[in-house]
Design a protein around this motif. Structure first.
Motif, PDB file in Angstrom:
ATOM      1  N   VAL A  58      36.421  38.174  43.411  1.00 41.32           N
ATOM      2  CA  VAL A  58      37.073  36.690  44.035  1.00 41.32           C
ATOM      3  C   VAL A  58      36.845  35.572  43.289  1.00 41.32           C
ATOM      4  CG1 VAL A  58      35.470  36.519  45.807  1.00 41.32           C
ATOM      5  CG2 VAL A  58      37.651  35.873  46.124  1.00 41.32           C
ATOM      6  N   TYR A  59      35.613  35.287  42.712  1.00 40.83           N
ATOM      7  CA  TYR A  59      35.270  34.138  42.041  1.00 40.83           C
ATOM      8  C   TYR A  59      35.833  34.410  40.771  1.00 40.83           C
ATOM      9  CZ  TYR A  59      32.444  31.388  38.913  1.00 40.83           C
ATOM     10  OH  TYR A  59      31.975  30.411  38.043  1.00 40.83           O
ATOM     11  N   TYR A  60      36.251  35.359  40.019  1.00 43.67           N
ATOM     12  CA  TYR A  60      36.854  35.569  38.648  1.00 43.67           C
ATOM     13  C   TYR A  60      38.381  35.129  38.931  1.00 43.67           C
ATOM     14  CZ  TYR A  60      36.786  37.346  34.048  1.00 43.67           C
ATOM     15  OH  TYR A  60      36.840  37.530  32.525  1.00 43.67           O
ATOM     16  N   ILE A  61      38.844  35.954  40.016  1.00 40.19           N
ATOM     17  CA  ILE A  61      40.254  35.376  40.330  1.00 40.19           C
ATOM     18  C   ILE A  61      40.523  34.032  40.371  1.00 40.19           C
ATOM     19  CG2 ILE A  61      42.319  35.646  41.776  1.00 40.19           C
ATOM     20  CD1 ILE A  61      41.220  38.535  42.199  1.00 40.19           C
ATOM     21  N   GLN A  62      39.600  33.358  41.468  1.00 42.28           N
ATOM     22  CA  GLN A  62      39.527  31.878  41.769  1.00 42.28           C
ATOM     23  C   GLN A  62      39.158  31.126  40.389  1.00 42.28           C
ATOM     24  OE1 GLN A  62      37.130  31.822  45.304  1.00 42.28           O
ATOM     25  NE2 GLN A  62      38.760  31.430  46.479  1.00 42.28           N
ATOM     26  N   TYR A  63      38.375  31.231  39.809  1.00 44.32           N
ATOM     27  CA  TYR A  63      38.055  30.686  38.400  1.00 44.32           C
ATOM     28  C   TYR A  63      38.950  30.624  37.541  1.00 44.32           C
ATOM     29  CZ  TYR A  63      35.361  29.291  34.158  1.00 44.32           C
ATOM     30  OH  TYR A  63      34.909  28.823  33.106  1.00 44.32           O
ATOM     31  N   LEU A 123      45.744  40.974  41.316  1.00 45.51           N
ATOM     32  CA  LEU A 123      45.216  39.562  40.995  1.00 45.51           C
ATOM     33  C   LEU A 123      44.078  39.794  40.064  1.00 45.51           C
ATOM     34  CD1 LEU A 123      45.369  37.821  44.446  1.00 45.51           C
ATOM     35  CD2 LEU A 123      46.853  37.278  42.356  1.00 45.51           C
ATOM     36  N   LYS A 124      43.124  40.794  40.178  1.00 44.65           N
ATOM     37  CA  LYS A 124      42.015  40.905  39.356  1.00 44.65           C
ATOM     38  C   LYS A 124      42.628  41.387  37.977  1.00 44.65           C
ATOM     39  CE  LYS A 124      39.929  44.180  41.854  1.00 44.65           C
ATOM     40  NZ  LYS A 124      39.037  45.415  42.542  1.00 44.65           N
ATOM     41  N   ASP A 125      43.531  42.096  37.962  1.00 42.88           N
ATOM     42  CA  ASP A 125      44.009  42.279  36.535  1.00 42.88           C
ATOM     43  C   ASP A 125      44.849  40.997  35.797  1.00 42.88           C
ATOM     44  OD1 ASP A 125      43.607  45.148  37.108  1.00 42.88           O
ATOM     45  OD2 ASP A 125      45.286  45.556  37.669  1.00 42.88           O
ATOM     46  N   LEU A 126      45.553  40.572  36.777  1.00 44.35           N
ATOM     47  CA  LEU A 126      46.068  39.297  35.951  1.00 44.35           C
ATOM     48  C   LEU A 126      44.937  38.290  35.591  1.00 44.35           C
ATOM     49  CD1 LEU A 126      48.570  37.439  35.364  1.00 44.35           C
ATOM     50  CD2 LEU A 126      48.380  36.711  37.858  1.00 44.35           C
ATOM     51  N   PHE A 144      44.167  37.158  31.803  1.00 44.38           N
ATOM     52  CA  PHE A 144      44.286  35.480  31.387  1.00 44.38           C
ATOM     53  C   PHE A 144      43.059  35.259  30.638  1.00 44.38           C
ATOM     54  CE2 PHE A 144      43.236  31.370  32.464  1.00 44.38           C
ATOM     55  CZ  PHE A 144      43.972  30.581  31.657  1.00 44.38           C
ATOM     56  N   HIS A 145      41.842  35.494  31.290  1.00 44.69           N
ATOM     57  CA  HIS A 145      40.540  34.984  30.909  1.00 44.69           C
ATOM     58  C   HIS A 145      40.384  35.674  29.328  1.00 44.69           C
ATOM     59  CE1 HIS A 145      38.868  33.174  34.301  1.00 44.69           C
ATOM     60  NE2 HIS A 145      38.999  34.087  35.292  1.00 44.69           N
ATOM     61  N   GLY A 146      40.816  36.780  29.181  1.00 43.18           N
ATOM     62  CA  GLY A 146      40.800  37.586  27.985  1.00 43.18           C
ATOM     63  C   GLY A 146      41.631  36.671  26.981  1.00 43.18           C
ATOM     64  N   TRP A 147      42.819  36.300  27.295  1.00 40.42           N
ATOM     65  CA  TRP A 147      43.657  35.593  26.374  1.00 40.42           C
ATOM     66  C   TRP A 147      43.355  34.272  26.281  1.00 40.42           C
ATOM     67  CZ3 TRP A 147      47.086  31.614  28.176  1.00 40.42           C
ATOM     68  CH2 TRP A 147      47.919  31.099  27.224  1.00 40.42           C
ATOM     69  N   LYS A 153      50.503  27.857  33.439  1.00 39.32           N
ATOM     70  CA  LYS A 153      51.107  27.334  34.753  1.00 39.32           C
ATOM     71  C   LYS A 153      51.508  28.451  35.434  1.00 39.32           C
ATOM     72  CE  LYS A 153      53.551  23.234  34.901  1.00 39.32           C
ATOM     73  NZ  LYS A 153      54.383  22.247  34.346  1.00 39.32           N
ATOM     74  N   SER A 154      52.350  29.368  34.807  1.00 35.67           N
ATOM     75  CA  SER A 154      53.069  30.413  35.820  1.00 35.67           C
ATOM     76  C   SER A 154      52.061  31.369  36.262  1.00 35.67           C
ATOM     77  CB  SER A 154      54.016  31.285  34.735  1.00 35.67           C
ATOM     78  OG  SER A 154      55.178  30.397  34.531  1.00 35.67           O
ATOM     79  N   VAL A 155      50.813  31.576  35.490  1.00 31.68           N
ATOM     80  CA  VAL A 155      50.014  32.352  35.807  1.00 31.68           C
ATOM     81  C   VAL A 155      49.188  31.887  37.033  1.00 31.68           C
ATOM     82  CG1 VAL A 155      47.559  33.277  35.243  1.00 31.68           C
ATOM     83  CG2 VAL A 155      49.517  33.577  33.588  1.00 31.68           C
ATOM     84  N   ARG A 156      48.983  30.443  36.842  1.00 30.55           N
ATOM     85  CA  ARG A 156      48.302  29.792  38.074  1.00 30.55           C
ATOM     86  C   ARG A 156      49.126  29.899  39.286  1.00 30.55           C
ATOM     87  NH1 ARG A 156      47.848  23.094  38.291  1.00 30.55           N
ATOM     88  NH2 ARG A 156      50.254  23.544  38.207  1.00 30.55           N
ATOM     89  N   GLN A 157      50.475  29.917  39.127  1.00 30.43           N
ATOM     90  CA  GLN A 157      51.485  29.653  40.354  1.00 30.43           C
ATOM     91  C   GLN A 157      51.191  31.034  41.043  1.00 30.43           C
ATOM     92  OE1 GLN A 157      53.728  26.954  41.493  1.00 30.43           O
ATOM     93  NE2 GLN A 157      52.976  28.460  43.321  1.00 30.43           N
ATOM     94  N   VAL A 158      51.137  32.192  40.310  1.00 32.69           N
ATOM     95  CA  VAL A 158      51.303  33.367  40.856  1.00 32.69           C
ATOM     96  C   VAL A 158      49.890  33.714  41.496  1.00 32.69           C
ATOM     97  CG1 VAL A 158      51.433  36.011  40.219  1.00 32.69           C
ATOM     98  CG2 VAL A 158      52.812  34.465  39.278  1.00 32.69           C
ATOM     99  N   ILE A 159      48.912  33.402  40.815  1.00 29.99           N
ATOM    100  CA  ILE A 159      47.673  33.496  41.377  1.00 29.99           C
ATOM    101  C   ILE A 159      47.331  32.992  42.690  1.00 29.99           C
ATOM    102  CG2 ILE A 159      44.903  32.970  41.120  1.00 29.99           C
ATOM    103  CD1 ILE A 159      45.397  33.661  38.023  1.00 29.99           C
ATOM    104  N   GLN A 160      47.801  31.618  42.688  1.00 29.44           N
ATOM    105  CA  GLN A 160      47.774  30.903  44.160  1.00 29.44           C
ATOM    106  C   GLN A 160      48.705  31.416  45.162  1.00 29.44           C
ATOM    107  OE1 GLN A 160      48.769  26.611  43.861  1.00 29.44           O
ATOM    108  NE2 GLN A 160      50.213  26.751  45.385  1.00 29.44           N
TER     109      GLN A 160
END
Length: 605
Positions: free
Chosen positions: A473-478, A544-547, A551-554, A584-591
């Motif tokens: 959950v921390y990793y996703i929110q981060y 969400l974990k996968d996304l 993202f973090h790797g990229w 921004k798209s990644v951020r929107q989907v995570i949100q």
């Protein structure tokens, strides 16, 4: 479902009709094939198993039939290439513009991205938690709360009109045990030499309920302890046997507490309700506050008392349909005729209705309220109730398929290497409130739903509080906060985020990981739908974990903004805008996903 998938689906549907017209397939053949997103981009964007599903009926080799299907596919600007793979999979490669179209959709739909109106007009009820109002909610109840609320949110996201309901067990024996426990604590405050029963509620919270009553009424409601014990069977006496086990050597704890309840009612008469209502209102208010703070809300708190008058009509309906009989003074329901292991008592010889009788009336009432489907979220210890409740609905003439029951397994809480024991009767338990205060709402909500409901949870407090990538959950929110920080830095440095420029240059996003990000973003609506219709919010947590991981790797391997003090080239600025658009798209989907799970999407961490 992504925008591209219907194009493929429609094209294949046209091919199936052509195959029927050519009598390769029967005119009444039903297409049960699927279109799925590929796991490896080398195999295209989508794969269909149509050829393998239809091969036996068409009396053709799957690969041969696949070749026929591919040859018949209509041309499409969105599909750049089609290949046949393996035993007969048909792989579809999307045109670049089609692949990037998902960014347009996310930017346009924002918070609505992934949602649909597929099930609009259908009413569904989710009843969850429904813990007896006899003590504060413990960590086990928390899992049912997080799971039920997430399922309700997901169903709403795909168009259902959802009713969230808590069934308040305010009319049964457990409430009488709590009311009598409160009265005994009151008698203690009045100076009576109480020997507190083994089977009473023993937590300090019971004393806290009794104190205001003593303050308001003084000793006016007091009964001598010896009068309370008149004709009451002895309480259970326990000893430790040779194996170290606690065994009852005499007495009966159930008969003892029932005798005390009877005497409390007889001695107090109408004043018994003072203790019953004080206990109920205090505990229920505590539960309501606890759940509200946990971001769990109900449209209705349904009182068991309100259903009491409906029990007799429900049983009369079963009687009219020939499914009740008398035996040993009890009234029985013929549940074995519907696959249950034994028949069930609905009214005891003393005239009291059983809990099951209340359940029959309650579930009849649910369906009579016009819900197309009702979902009960129960603890796994209620497994035996499923057949009997569905049997009763069928016996009354209802379609039992309108009722789904989801069993939620227990939670084991660990503090380091120590497993924490919980018992609401003894008062030694970890409350949901205590858990939330220690790990926070977000971690509690996430880990409660991160596994299938039928799987046991070992809740690791230390992991839930850690600020590492091991804490999902921390990793996703981060990831969300990280993107917010990038956008803040663009503003601080006077860089304009130009979405038009980002769209114009998104063709520069050519790295395999960027293609993977686009694919994962496009799969979000499919994941959301599957999580909703299958009642599996863990599919969304996994997504969400996968996304976030992708993202973090990229992000770690690619610079988005120019280095401080450097003057970027135009090509670098163009790539920056494309990457900002993707971010921004990644951020929107995570949100969007976090909100559906009842979690926050922090802008800084």
């Amino acid at each position: 479902m992504s925008e591209q998938q219907p194009v493929i689906s429609q094209a294949l549907a046209l091919v199936v009709e052509s195959l029927k017209q050519q009598q390769i397939l029967p005119i009444d053949w039903v297409d049960n094939s699927t279109i799925s997103r590929t796991k490896d981009q080398a195999h295209g964007d989508f794969a269909s198993n149509l050829a393998m599903i239809a091969a036996k009926t068409a009396k053709k080799n799957p690969r041969e039939l696949a070749q026929t299907i591919v040859a018949m596919l209509p041309a499409s600007d969105m599909i750049s290439k089609v290949e046949i793979a393996g035993p007969g999979f048909i792989n579809f490669f999307l045109d670049d513009n089609a692949r990037f179209a998902i960014l347009d959709t996310i930017m346009e739909q924002k918070g609505d991205f992934g949602t649909s109106e597929e099930f609009a007009g259908q009413k569904i009820q989710v009843e969850f938690v429904s813990a007896n109002p006899t003590s504060s909610l413990h960590v086990g109840h928390g899992r049912g709360a997080a799971f039920g609320m997430s399922v309700a949110n997901l169903l709403e996201a795909v168009g259902y009109q959802v009713g969230r309901e808590y069934y308040v067990n305010d009319a049964g024996r457990q409430m009488d045990i709590l009311a009598t426990s409160t009265y005994l604590r009151y008698l203690e405050l009045c100076g009576e030499p109480i020997v507190f029963p083994t089977n009473a509620y023993q937590g300090d919270y019971v004393k806290d309920i009794a104190k205001p009553i003593k303050k308001q009424h003084g000793d006016s409601l007091k009964t001598a302890w010896e009068h309370m014990l008149l004709n009451v069977p002895a309480d259970a006496d326990y000893q430790i046997d040779a194996n170290g086990e606690k065994v009852c050597v005499s007495g009966d704890k159930e008969a003892h507490i029932d005798g005390l309840i009877a005497n409390a009612k007889a001695n107090l008469s109408d004043n018994y309700q003072i203790f019953h209502e004080a206990a109920l209102s205090t505990i229920l208010a505590d539960i309501q506050d606890d759940l509200a703070d946990f971001n769990v809300h109900f449209d209705q708190w349904f009182s068991e008392k309100s259903i009491q008058d409906a029990i007799v009509p429900a049983l009369e309906l079963l009687e009219q349909r020939g499914f009740l009989y008398q035996k040993d003074g009890n009234l029985w329901f013929k549940s074995t005729e519907f696959g249950d292991e034994k028949d069930r008592v609905v009214r005891r010889a003393n005239g009291q209705f059983t809990y099951f009788a209340s359940d029959i009336a309650y579930h009849k009432d649910k369906l009579d309220r016009g819900y197309d489907k009702i979902i009960d979220v129960w603890g796994s210890d209620h497994h035996g109730y499923i057949k009997r409740v569905k049997a009763a609905l069928t016996a009354m003439g209802y379609d039992a398929q309108r009722m789904d029951v989801i069993l939620v397994q227990f939670v084991t809480l660990w503090r380091g290497t120590e497993q924490i024991q919980m018992s609401s009767r003894s008062g030694q338990f970890v409350t949901l409130r205590e858990l939330r205060q220690e790990v926070g709402n977000d971690a509690a909500r996430f880990y409660y739903v991160a596994r299938k409901p039928e799987q046991h949870i070992d809740f690791d407090l230390e992991l839930a509080k850690s600020h590492t990538k091991d804490n999902a959950v921390y990793y996703i929110q981060y990831a969300h906060a990280r993107i917010c920080r990038v956008l803040e830095r663009t503003e601080e440095r006077g860089i304009k985020v130009d979405d038009k420029a980002g769209k114009a240059h998104q063709h520069l996003l050519t790295q395999p990981v960027e293609t993977d990000l686009l694919s994962v973003l496009a799969s979000y609506p499919e994941v959301l739908r599957r999580a909703a219709v299958n009642y599996e919010p863990h599919l969304l947590t996994n997504y969400l974990k996968d996304l976030a991981s992708l993202f973090h790797g990229w992000y770690n391997d690619n610079r988005i903004l120019p280095k401080d003090g450097e003057t970027p080239t135009q090509d670098e600025l163009d790539l920056m805008q494309a990457r900002l658009r993707l971010s921004k798209s990644v951020r929107q989907v995570i949100q969007n996903g976090l909100i559906l799970l009842g979690l926050t999407a922090p802008t800084s961490m």
